[in-house]
Design a protein around this motif. Structure first.
Motif, PDB file in Angstrom:
ATOM      1  N   ALA A 155      -0.063  25.207  16.142  1.00 51.31           N
ATOM      2  CA  ALA A 155       1.013  25.736  15.381  1.00 51.31           C
ATOM      3  C   ALA A 155       1.772  26.769  16.191  1.00 51.31           C
ATOM      4  O   ALA A 155       1.233  27.066  17.308  1.00 51.31           O
ATOM      5  CB  ALA A 155       0.533  26.349  14.034  1.00 51.31           C
ATOM      6  N   LEU A 156       2.858  27.214  15.700  1.00 49.57           N
ATOM      7  CA  LEU A 156       3.994  27.917  16.520  1.00 49.57           C
ATOM      8  C   LEU A 156       4.363  29.308  15.462  1.00 49.57           C
ATOM      9  O   LEU A 156       4.132  29.271  14.496  1.00 49.57           O
ATOM     10  CB  LEU A 156       5.217  27.346  16.732  1.00 49.57           C
ATOM     11  CG  LEU A 156       4.853  26.005  17.509  1.00 49.57           C
ATOM     12  CD1 LEU A 156       6.096  25.118  17.468  1.00 49.57           C
ATOM     13  CD2 LEU A 156       4.393  26.311  18.839  1.00 49.57           C
ATOM     14  N   ARG A 157       4.501  30.419  16.223  1.00 50.45           N
ATOM     15  CA  ARG A 157       4.815  31.607  15.495  1.00 50.45           C
ATOM     16  C   ARG A 157       6.212  31.948  16.197  1.00 50.45           C
ATOM     17  O   ARG A 157       6.495  32.112  17.237  1.00 50.45           O
ATOM     18  CB  ARG A 157       3.917  32.622  15.699  1.00 50.45           C
ATOM     19  CG  ARG A 157       4.366  33.816  14.804  1.00 50.45           C
ATOM     20  CD  ARG A 157       3.127  35.021  14.672  1.00 50.45           C
ATOM     21  NE  ARG A 157       3.714  36.327  14.447  1.00 50.45           N
ATOM     22  CZ  ARG A 157       3.560  37.030  13.283  1.00 50.45           C
ATOM     23  NH1 ARG A 157       2.541  36.440  12.303  1.00 50.45           N
ATOM     24  NH2 ARG A 157       3.920  38.335  13.040  1.00 50.45           N
ATOM     25  N   MET A 208      15.057  27.910  25.582  1.00 51.38           N
ATOM     26  CA  MET A 208      13.901  28.657  26.166  1.00 51.38           C
ATOM     27  C   MET A 208      13.014  28.549  25.107  1.00 51.38           C
ATOM     28  O   MET A 208      11.566  28.043  25.118  1.00 51.38           O
ATOM     29  CB  MET A 208      14.034  29.761  26.696  1.00 51.38           C
ATOM     30  CG  MET A 208      14.638  29.935  28.004  1.00 51.38           C
ATOM     31  SD  MET A 208      13.530  29.211  29.127  1.00 51.38           S
ATOM     32  CE  MET A 208      14.591  29.387  30.648  1.00 51.38           C
ATOM     33  N   VAL A 209      13.065  28.832  23.815  1.00 55.08           N
ATOM     34  CA  VAL A 209      12.117  29.170  22.787  1.00 55.08           C
ATOM     35  C   VAL A 209      11.499  27.499  22.216  1.00 55.08           C
ATOM     36  O   VAL A 209      10.219  27.498  22.259  1.00 55.08           O
ATOM     37  CB  VAL A 209      12.778  29.908  21.447  1.00 55.08           C
ATOM     38  CG1 VAL A 209      11.634  29.870  20.470  1.00 55.08           C
ATOM     39  CG2 VAL A 209      13.055  31.232  21.773  1.00 55.08           C
ATOM     40  N   LEU A 230       7.293  23.653  22.602  1.00 51.44           N
ATOM     41  CA  LEU A 230       6.790  22.207  22.931  1.00 51.44           C
ATOM     42  C   LEU A 230       5.869  22.209  24.127  1.00 51.44           C
ATOM     43  O   LEU A 230       5.038  21.428  24.046  1.00 51.44           O
ATOM     44  CB  LEU A 230       8.105  21.242  23.083  1.00 51.44           C
ATOM     45  CG  LEU A 230       9.213  21.015  22.146  1.00 51.44           C
ATOM     46  CD1 LEU A 230      10.542  20.185  22.755  1.00 51.44           C
ATOM     47  CD2 LEU A 230       8.565  20.475  21.033  1.00 51.44           C
ATOM     48  N   ALA A 231       6.073  23.062  24.896  1.00 47.43           N
ATOM     49  CA  ALA A 231       5.004  23.002  25.988  1.00 47.43           C
ATOM     50  C   ALA A 231       3.641  23.517  25.425  1.00 47.43           C
ATOM     51  O   ALA A 231       2.688  23.162  25.842  1.00 47.43           O
ATOM     52  CB  ALA A 231       5.514  24.100  27.047  1.00 47.43           C
ATOM     53  N   ALA A 232       3.621  24.486  24.585  1.00 49.05           N
ATOM     54  CA  ALA A 232       2.609  24.835  23.805  1.00 49.05           C
ATOM     55  C   ALA A 232       1.915  23.811  23.122  1.00 49.05           C
ATOM     56  O   ALA A 232       0.588  23.450  23.233  1.00 49.05           O
ATOM     57  CB  ALA A 232       2.702  26.004  22.681  1.00 49.05           C
TER      58      ALA A 232
END
Ligand code: LRY
Length: 228
Positions: free
Chosen positions: A44-46, A29-30, A35-37
């Protein structure tokens, strides 16, 4: 890939931190949220925990802010309190490591955390609650400061972004991350207007349980006020 802070300017960072123990709290899920974001335009991602950072790193080479959350019995500090957390996040592939920069009782001094983050070749992001946290973090060498913990050191959790803190931090450094309770596109825009370098959105995108409860509460309040 060499990471440049400048690449985050005016960017949207999506925090993919599922509700602990909830139905979304697994690596698949994460990675899916991450990837959807990115497909939706995130810069970027947190990501929380070394395991989830490792899973997301295998799926993308885009920038990752990593953190570890712990519930310690000896300290209220939750975000990356230990040297071993820094090492685990660095080994898992985070580009930036976020740590709690509040001035509270803690197991490891912030100066040592920053030194270790930088010794592993990563960038230190200071999660702050007030402007003096940011000032101290910058004195100690942190490269980025965030409004992440605004309102979270008291008994009542906040529901609105702290734009005044973002503006105050911008007077200390250009590298200000607006984070915490950014729940609408208008609030994200306002964060940029008051001086944020980049904006993090978490719950409003990646915690459907919270978003659902916001809608449910709004309906309940409407029903209560109309006497229905
Ligand atoms: C206070 C704390 O522990 N904040 C954490 C920091 O990583 C996360 O739980 C938040 O989701 C994140 O800061 C993004 O904020 P929001 O979910 O409000 O957009």
């Amino acid at each position: 890939m060499t990471f440049e802070i400048q690449s985050l300017k005016n960017g949207l960072i999506v925090s993919c931190q599922p509700v602990k123990g909830g139905v979304m709290d697994n690596a698949a899920m994460v990675v899916g949220f991450a990837l959807a974001a990115l497909n939706g335009g995130a810069a970027a991602l947190r990501i929380e925990s070394a395991d989830y950072v490792r899973a997301v790193r295998q799926a993308t080479d885009r920038p990752i802010i990593g953190l570890v959350k712990r519930d310690l019995t000896t300290s209220p500090v939750r975000i990356t309190p230990l040297i071993e957390d820094v090492d685990a996040l660095a080994a898992a592939g985070a580009d930036i490591i976020a740590y709690d920069a509040t001035q509270r009782t803690r197991p490891v001094e912030t100066r040592r955390l920053i030194e270790r983050i930088q010794a592993t070749g990563k960038i230190a992001m200071a999660d702050c609650s007030v402007s003096s946290d940011a000032a101290q973090a910058l004195r100690e060498g942190a490269e980025i400061v965030g409004s992440t913990l605004a309102g979270y050191t008291g008994p009542v959790e906040p529901t609105e972004p702290d734009f005044a803190l973002i503006a105050a931090m911008r007077r200390l450094t250009p590298f200000v991350v607006a984070e915490g309770c950014v729940r609408t596109p208008e609030q994200a825009s306002q964060a940029l207007r008051v001086g944020a370098f980049t904006v993090v959105v978490g719950s409003a995108i990646t915690r459907p349980e919270h978003v659902t409860s916001w809608f449910r509460t709004a309906l309940d309040e409407t029903l209560a006020s109309s006497g229905a």
